[in-house]
Design a protein around this motif. Structure first.
Motif: not given
Lengths: 255, 406
Positions: A170-176, A184-193
């Motif tokens: 997901p961090r590749l799609h954020m304006d860092l 916190p930012t999330r890592m790949r492979g997890v669900v969020e809501k």
């Protein structure tokens, strides 16, 4: 050699004693060193009422979604792998079982804000195999992103399509440069809501969308008869999404 | 006994190397998936389970199906298939392993998989699914291996094994029931929310699984001295026939319930799959292929002359396997997610990488089957059980060219 054996037995004895005592020693932390913020707001059952007569254009909802997504570091991804916590959709998609062909033009063309319904009987909690999705005592359905194994059973279980999965990083799609360091930012492979802004309630603030809605969204304690939420529910006609699913959503819509 | 797998013909080693190459290629795709995440797949927010989970669902049926040989042998004392029991059990082992691998490649955080055991959550059917799959794998390893060891030593099967065998028979039903519960307990998915789903799963498993097993055994017959007894095959084909008829009957019950009740939620997924909705009809040709092939296979199976035609039988079985795969492996998972909770259509199609990873899992399964079947057929050859005779009969058949033929 003899000495060695003697030392070994001694050490083993100490280790065994340690193992016997350790759980007790660790469990003595019942007085956890964590202090609750005295300013935190509490409720027995948080609920939300959205007045769609006041909040119904796509732009208005997009503005709220923008605020929500930026403070929660939600990645901005286009297409079917998108991640979203708050978004807009039309009446027929929001209330598919409650549509009729002669619905008032105005209602038919409204946009409705969608988010996690924080259900009283959440199917996502029921199906989660690791307790990564759980219901807090205050009714908020929360996620432990570190516990989630990414099986996406909760996505199949949710009748409202309120959950997103991080298919990639997901961090590749954020304006860092514009990250919110407090969430916190999330890592790949997890669900969020959507999490009803638990992190803001903990410091005495209202959810971000509620704050930015200019009064179109009311948030409060459903079990307190004198709360704002109950007052609105008493006075206005409200509906919830997919009543037949039996999930008892905590998000109400004034039509 | 494992040493039997290490000695084989050149053809055997060529086949093993071929499978290893497939596994190698597939694992490159899997490593890529581990590095970048499940974004390599065609899944998305709306269709969040895809090819991996549908393969898992289909293969649980294969795992459960071995029981259709084991059960007649132990519950009905039908001894004609006693030398085929081991293949049902070994096939179940391979199928269980493939099922677990398909789940493993489907999760977003495989390193956290143990969380399912570290934080056991009995309210989640996934927890029970893991439990029954692991249990079934262990039961079949125990029963299969012990029986084969006893056979090899020319000893009767040990008595203490009986309770495990009976448990494994009941357990076989449970694994597919629990897999169905994985789907049928979700309030928002109309295509799955039906009490008959578990029954449909079992019916479909008990026709497709033995069909796959028979096909694999037909191939085994070509490369080894093993030969299935004719009567045992006949009985198994009849079981397949009844299970397929029941399977399609259950499917028609679904159609009736949905369309006579006229409830949109129940009709929509079926309409999407068989007629297309909102201009999306990607699955329509596949679903109608399923219907046509299903009834074709039934026609071939219920007609005695066609059922007993050994030239036609493999084709009938292939047709049946394709039909049941289209129904359960493709339509079931996609139909559950489409239409979406918003009554919209999002299409799903597996990507090349997804197929490569699936190929890896299937190749691992084929490797396990090859090794286990190699061991079993070698033992049978040593013991002279179910051996091919020059006339095409098995040594278990009552046949003119059989040594003690009457």
């Amino acid at each position: 050699m003899k000495n060695n054996r003697r030392t070994f037995i001694k050490l083993a004895g100490i280790a065994a004693a340690g193992l016997a005592v350790a759980p007790k020693a660790m469990a003595s932390g019942s007085a956890a060193p964590v202090k609750t913020n005295p300013e935190a707001v509490h409720a027995e059952h948080w609920a939300m009422v959205i007045d769609t007569t006041k909040l119904h254009t796509e732009e208005e909802i997009a503005e709220l979604a923008g605020i929500c997504h930026s403070i929660h570091n939600v990645p901005n991804i286009e297409g079917k792998k998108e991640v979203k916590w708050l978004w807009a959709d039309e009446y027929g998609h929001t209330f598919p079982e409650q549509e009729n062909p002669h619905l008032s033009e105005e209602v038919h063309h409204r946009s409705f804000p969608l988010l996690c319904n924080h259900c009283e009987n959440p199917p996502c909690v029921r199906v989660c195999p690791t307790k990564a999705t759980y219901k807090r005592p205050d009714g908020i359905v929360a996620m432990d992103y570190h516990r989630c194994i990414g099986c996406r059973y909760c996505m199949a279980g949710c009748p409202y399509g309120s959950r997103s999965f991080n298919w990639g990083e997901p961090r590749l799609h954020m304006d860092l440069a514009k990250l919110n360091p407090e969430f916190p930012t999330r890592m790949r492979g997890v669900v969020e809501k959507c999490n009803f802004c638990v992190e803001r309630l903990a410091v005495g603030k209202m959810p971000a969308c509620v704050e930015a809605s200019h009064g179109a969204i009311v948030f409060g304690d459903l079990s307190d008869p004198d709360s704002d939420v109950r007052k609105v529910l008493r006075e206005k006609f409200t509906i919830r999404r997919k009543p037949t699913a039996g999930t008892e959503p905590s998000v109400y819509y004034i039509i | 006994m494992l040493e039997l797998a290490l000695k084989g013909s050149k053809r055997y080693w060529m086949w093993i190397s071929f499978l290893l190459v497939l596994i190698g290629i597939g694992s490159l795709a899997y490593v890529n998936q581990l590095m970048v995440g499940l974004e390599t797949t065609g899944m998305g927010r709306d269709v969040s389970w895809g090819f991996y989970i549908s393969q898992f669902t289909y293969l649980v049926g294969l795992a459960a199906s071995g029981v259709m040989i084991v059960l007649p042998n132990y519950f009905h004392n039908y001894k004609k298939n006693k030398h085929m029991v081991i293949f049902g059990e070994f096939m179940a082992i391979a199928a269980c392993i493939m099922c677990m691998l398909f789940i493993a490649v489907d999760v977003g955080q495989p390193t956290r998989m143990l969380n399912v055991m570290l934080h056991p959550t009995p309210n989640s059917i996934l927890f029970w699914d893991m439990t029954v799959l692991v249990g079934y794998l262990v039961l079949n390893l125990l029963v299969g291996w012990t029986c084969l060891m006893a056979d090899r030593a020319n000893l009767p099967h040990p008595k203490w094994l009986k309770p495990f065998i009976y448990t494994s028979i009941i357990w076989a039903f449970s694994i597919h029931t629990v897999t169905a519960f994985l789907y049928q307990g979700l309030p928002g998915r109309h295509y799955w929310l039906t009490a008959i789903l578990a029954a449909r799963f079992l019916a479909s498993a008990f026709c497709s699984g033995p069909a796959i097993l028979l096909l694999v055994l037909k191939i085994t017959e070509r490369f080894t001295t093993f030969q299935m007894p004719k009567d045992a095959v006949k009985t198994l084909v009849k079981i397949i026939m009844y299970a397929m008829c029941v399977n399609m009957f259950f499917f028609m019950l679904e159609i009736f319930t949905s369309f006579y009740s006229n409830m949109p939620g129940h009709m929509n997924p079926i309409l999407y799959l068989f007629a297309g909705e909102h201009g999306h009809n990607e699955l329509v040709p596949y679903m109608w292929t399923f219907i046509v092939l299903a009834f074709l296979s039934i026609a071939f199976l219920v007609t005695p002359q066609l059922r007993e035609n050994h030239k036609l039988l493999p084709w009938t079985l292939v047709i049946l396997v394709i039909a049941t795969w289209l129904d359960k492996g493709l339509g079931l998972v996609i139909g559950g997610f489409t239409p979406t909770p918003f009554e919209t259509i999002t299409t799903y199609w597996p990507t090349g990488k997804e197929l490569l990873v699936s190929m890896m899992v299937y190749a691992i399964g084929a490797l396990v089957v090859t090794v286990l079947f190699k061991i079993a057929t070698d033992v049978k050859e040593e013991m002279g059980h179910s051996q091919a005779l020059p006339c095409g009969c098995s040594s278990e058949d009552v046949c003119e060219c059989a040594p003690e033929g009457e």
